[in-house]
Structure formats: C-alpha cells, structure tokens
Scaffold this motif. Structure first.
Motif, PDB file in Angstrom:
ATOM      1  N   ALA A  30      -1.952  -0.191   3.208  1.00 35.82           N
ATOM      2  CA  ALA A  30      -1.465  -1.485   3.692  1.00 35.82           C
ATOM      3  C   ALA A  30      -1.407  -2.528   2.586  1.00 35.82           C
ATOM      4  O   ALA A  30      -0.519  -3.388   2.582  1.00 35.82           O
ATOM      5  CB  ALA A  30      -2.332  -1.975   4.844  1.00 35.82           C
ATOM      6  N   ASP A  31      -2.345  -2.497   1.647  1.00 31.64           N
ATOM      7  CA  ASP A  31      -2.336  -3.474   0.553  1.00 31.64           C
ATOM      8  C   ASP A  31      -1.110  -3.276  -0.336  1.00 31.64           C
ATOM      9  O   ASP A  31      -0.422  -4.242  -0.679  1.00 31.64           O
ATOM     10  CB  ASP A  31      -3.617  -3.369  -0.275  1.00 31.64           C
ATOM     11  N   ALA A  32      -0.826  -2.032  -0.709  1.00 35.10           N
ATOM     12  CA  ALA A  32       0.355  -1.746  -1.529  1.00 35.10           C
ATOM     13  C   ALA A  32       1.631  -2.017  -0.748  1.00 35.10           C
ATOM     14  O   ALA A  32       2.639  -2.442  -1.320  1.00 35.10           O
ATOM     15  CB  ALA A  32       0.322  -0.301  -2.018  1.00 35.10           C
ATOM     16  N   PHE A  33       1.586  -1.806   0.572  1.00 34.39           N
ATOM     17  CA  PHE A  33       2.757  -2.031   1.419  1.00 34.39           C
ATOM     18  C   PHE A  33       3.254  -3.465   1.286  1.00 34.39           C
ATOM     19  O   PHE A  33       4.460  -3.706   1.246  1.00 34.39           O
ATOM     20  CB  PHE A  33       2.407  -1.708   2.879  1.00 34.39           C
ATOM     21  N   VAL A  34       2.347  -4.429   1.226  1.00 39.32           N
ATOM     22  CA  VAL A  34       2.751  -5.841   1.165  1.00 39.32           C
ATOM     23  C   VAL A  34       2.696  -6.426  -0.250  1.00 39.32           C
ATOM     24  O   VAL A  34       2.902  -7.619  -0.423  1.00 39.32           O
ATOM     25  CB  VAL A  34       1.920  -6.723   2.128  1.00 39.32           C
ATOM     26  N   ALA A  35       2.466  -5.596  -1.240  1.00 40.67           N
ATOM     27  CA  ALA A  35       2.319  -6.089  -2.617  1.00 40.67           C
ATOM     28  C   ALA A  35       3.545  -6.867  -3.094  1.00 40.67           C
ATOM     29  O   ALA A  35       3.409  -7.824  -3.862  1.00 40.67           O
ATOM     30  CB  ALA A  35       2.020  -4.930  -3.566  1.00 40.67           C
TER      31      ALA A  35
END
Length: 138
Positions: A30-35
């Motif tokens: 999820a963190d990389a998804f919204v990076a």
C-alpha cells in the motif's frame, strides 16, 4: 530536445507511474501504491470516494490484507491526452485477477481515468476514477 521528444519522454514517464502503481498492487504494498500520488489525490470507485493519498493508502492496506489478498491486476492504456505541458489524462482498461485466475471475467473489467500532474519535474497521480466496462453486444 524537440517538442515530440519531450512529449514522448512525458508519455514514458506517465506509463512508468502507472506501471509502478500496478507493480505495488501485485506486491500488496500500500505504501508503494501511493508513492506517486499527490497528497490531495482522490479516488472514486463505484460506491466510494477517497479524498487523500492517506485515505487511498489506508483503503488499499485494508484491501490487501482481506478481499484483495493475493490479487494482481491487468492494465492496458487506451489513451494518453495532454491537457497542457504539466497535466494529462490517461484512459485505461483494467481488471483484478484473484488467485488461480488467468483471465479477468468481463463483468470485472473497468475503464479507468487517471489525472496526472507534473510537480517539481515529476509526474504524479492527482485523481483516479473507474467505472464498469460495457461489453460490446454483437
């Protein structure tokens, strides 16, 4: 660089942003998804409206640990249209593959629109929206 070369470089950068989103999905990250989302990004999906990068991240984090666990995505860019030098709209066809599936059922295909903006020389996602794809009848 010519105007055509600049536009081609921008298209490649935009495609790479989308590729990164889907690679993050496939990794359930999820963190990389919204990076590459702006802080005030929005996402509209049938039945939901998320008003910030953090809301989108939290929603994806919850999904990856429950109903989206182990899922992957397909994505096909249909069109990239530049609104000006620092804004673009992308239309794509996408779908979710759940574990064991090799093809997205037609009723789970969606047409998505993405709005990207260039901030500090980098393309970022500002808005996302999807709707069920209408299958051609005949």
């Amino acid at each position: 660089m010519t105007a055509n070369q600049t536009r081609a470089a921008d298209e490649t950068a935009i495609r790479n942003v989308l590729k990164g989103v889907y690679e993050a999905w496939n990794a359930s990250d999820a963190d990389a998804f919204v990076a590459d989302y702006t802080e005030d990004a929005s996402a509209i999906l049938p039945g939901s409206y998320r008003k910030s990068r953090e809301e989108i991240r939290e929603s994806m984090k919850a999904g990856f640990s429950t109903f989206l666990k182990g899922s992957t995505t397909t994505d096909k860019v249909l069109n990239i249209r530049f609104l000006n030098d620092d804004a673009a709209v992308v239309v794509s066809e996408t779908g979710i593959l759940f574990p064991g599936e090799t093809e997205v059922p037609g009723d789970r295909l969606v047409v998505a629109s993405w709005v990207l903006v260039r901030q500090d020389g980098k393309w970022l996602l500002a808005a996302y929206q999807n709707s069920p794809a209408v299958m051609n009848q005949g």
